[in-house]
Write a protein that holds these residues in place. Structure first.
Motif, PDB file in Angstrom:
ATOM      1  N   ARG A 128       0.669  -1.337   0.060  1.00  0.00           N
ATOM      2  CA  ARG A 128      -0.131   0.102  -0.055  1.00  0.00           C
ATOM      3  C   ARG A 128       0.934   1.328   0.004  1.00  0.00           C
ATOM      4  NH1 ARG A 128      -2.925  -0.898   4.976  1.00  0.00           N
ATOM      5  NH2 ARG A 128      -1.087  -1.941   5.477  1.00  0.00           N
ATOM      6  N   TYR A 129       1.971   1.404   0.542  1.00  0.00           N
ATOM      7  CA  TYR A 129       2.895   2.485   0.780  1.00  0.00           C
ATOM      8  C   TYR A 129       4.152   2.074   1.451  1.00  0.00           C
ATOM      9  CZ  TYR A 129       1.150   2.360   5.663  1.00  0.00           C
ATOM     10  OH  TYR A 129       0.814   2.146   6.875  1.00  0.00           O
ATOM     11  N   ASP A 130       5.189   2.853   1.082  1.00  0.00           N
ATOM     12  CA  ASP A 130       6.522   2.633   1.680  1.00  0.00           C
ATOM     13  C   ASP A 130       6.391   2.484   3.360  1.00  0.00           C
ATOM     14  OD1 ASP A 130       6.130   5.537   1.181  1.00  0.00           O
ATOM     15  OD2 ASP A 130       8.147   5.624   2.167  1.00  0.00           O
ATOM     16  N   GLY A 131       6.942   1.432   3.849  1.00  0.00           N
ATOM     17  CA  GLY A 131       6.650   1.429   5.174  1.00  0.00           C
ATOM     18  C   GLY A 131       5.526   0.654   5.769  1.00  0.00           C
ATOM     19  N   ALA A 132       4.695   0.227   4.921  1.00  0.00           N
ATOM     20  CA  ALA A 132       3.467  -0.351   5.136  1.00  0.00           C
ATOM     21  C   ALA A 132       3.756  -1.680   6.378  1.00  0.00           C
ATOM     22  CB  ALA A 132       2.614  -0.700   4.107  1.00  0.00           C
ATOM     23  N   PRO A 133       2.933  -2.428   6.844  1.00  0.00           N
ATOM     24  CA  PRO A 133       3.579  -3.561   7.389  1.00  0.00           C
ATOM     25  C   PRO A 133       3.674  -4.676   6.385  1.00  0.00           C
ATOM     26  CG  PRO A 133       1.500  -2.804   8.304  1.00  0.00           C
ATOM     27  CD  PRO A 133       1.967  -1.877   7.310  1.00  0.00           C
ATOM     28  N   GLU A 134       3.079  -4.768   5.173  1.00  0.00           N
ATOM     29  CA  GLU A 134       3.635  -5.650   4.162  1.00  0.00           C
ATOM     30  C   GLU A 134       4.888  -5.456   3.703  1.00  0.00           C
ATOM     31  OE1 GLU A 134       0.704  -2.864   2.361  1.00  0.00           O
ATOM     32  OE2 GLU A 134       0.797  -3.877   4.239  1.00  0.00           O
ATOM     33  N   ASP A 135       5.284  -4.038   3.576  1.00  0.00           N
ATOM     34  CA  ASP A 135       6.529  -3.739   3.094  1.00  0.00           C
ATOM     35  C   ASP A 135       7.527  -4.143   3.984  1.00  0.00           C
ATOM     36  OD1 ASP A 135       8.612  -2.592   1.837  1.00  0.00           O
ATOM     37  OD2 ASP A 135       8.129  -0.354   2.190  1.00  0.00           O
TER      38      ASP A 135
END
Length: 193
Positions: A128-135
């Protein structure tokens, strides 16, 4: 995605040298790591436009990989890992969020600019965005994959661990950074007024 995610992805790509040029293994990992970071240097200019070249890096890395296979030249091999990692970074960013200040809001159709096609690829927001949990989970996975391959290179392993720690810290504070910035701007404006 976070810079450390891209760097670890590039380092893992460089680790594939163990199958082709094992004598260049550590240098190839470093070249891949740096190539993975390189496109994000455009944060200082027009992000995902100035140094992100999805089509351009595809062509350049293809030429360099062919030249590396044909010649085995040390510098050409390392340049091929560097540009292949920059290529991967440029395309993978399309899977992330857009360029808006708060990318978790998903309000823009600008993901990565293609100079060759003169158009923006839209963000797919799989991450979803840089630093998202999945990232961060991807960063951990990449770090856990690269770390054991660097057995015998403790300094390189420390870089992997530091990258994962930086990614974890950034993930924790990512959404709060803009709030902190806004607070500081209001505070300094109130001092001036």
């Amino acid at each position: 995605m976070m810079g450390v995610t891209h760097a670890l992805m590039g380092g893992l790509l460089g680790a594939s040298s163990m199958f082709f040029t094992p004598e260049l293994f550590l240098a190839a990992v470093a070249a891949g790591f740096l190539g993975g970071l390189f496109p994000d240097l455009d944060l200082a200019w027009k992000h995902r436009e100035s140094l992100h070249f999805p089509v351009g890096y595809t062509v350049l890395s293809s030429v360099l990989i062919g030249a590396a296979a044909a010649t085995g030249n040390y510098y050409v091999v390392l340049a091929s890992y560097f540009t292949a990692s920059a290529w991967l970074h440029s395309w993978i960013d399309i899977l992330g969020g857009g360029l808006e200040e708060r990318p978790w809001e998903g309000t823009t159709d600008k993901g990565v600019y293609s100079h060759s096609l003169d158009k923006w690829f839209p963000p797919l927001q799989i991450i979803r965005y840089d630093g998202a949990p999945e990232d961060f989970l991807l960063t951990v996975f990449l770090g856990a994959s690269l770390y054991p391959l660097l057995n015998g290179y403790p300094e390189a392993q420390k870089v992997v661990v530091a990258s994962v720690i930086i990614g974890g810290f950034y993930s924790l504070v990512r959404k709060k950074l803009l709030d902190a910035r806004d607070f500081l701007l209001k505070f300094f404006h109130s001092l001036i007024d």
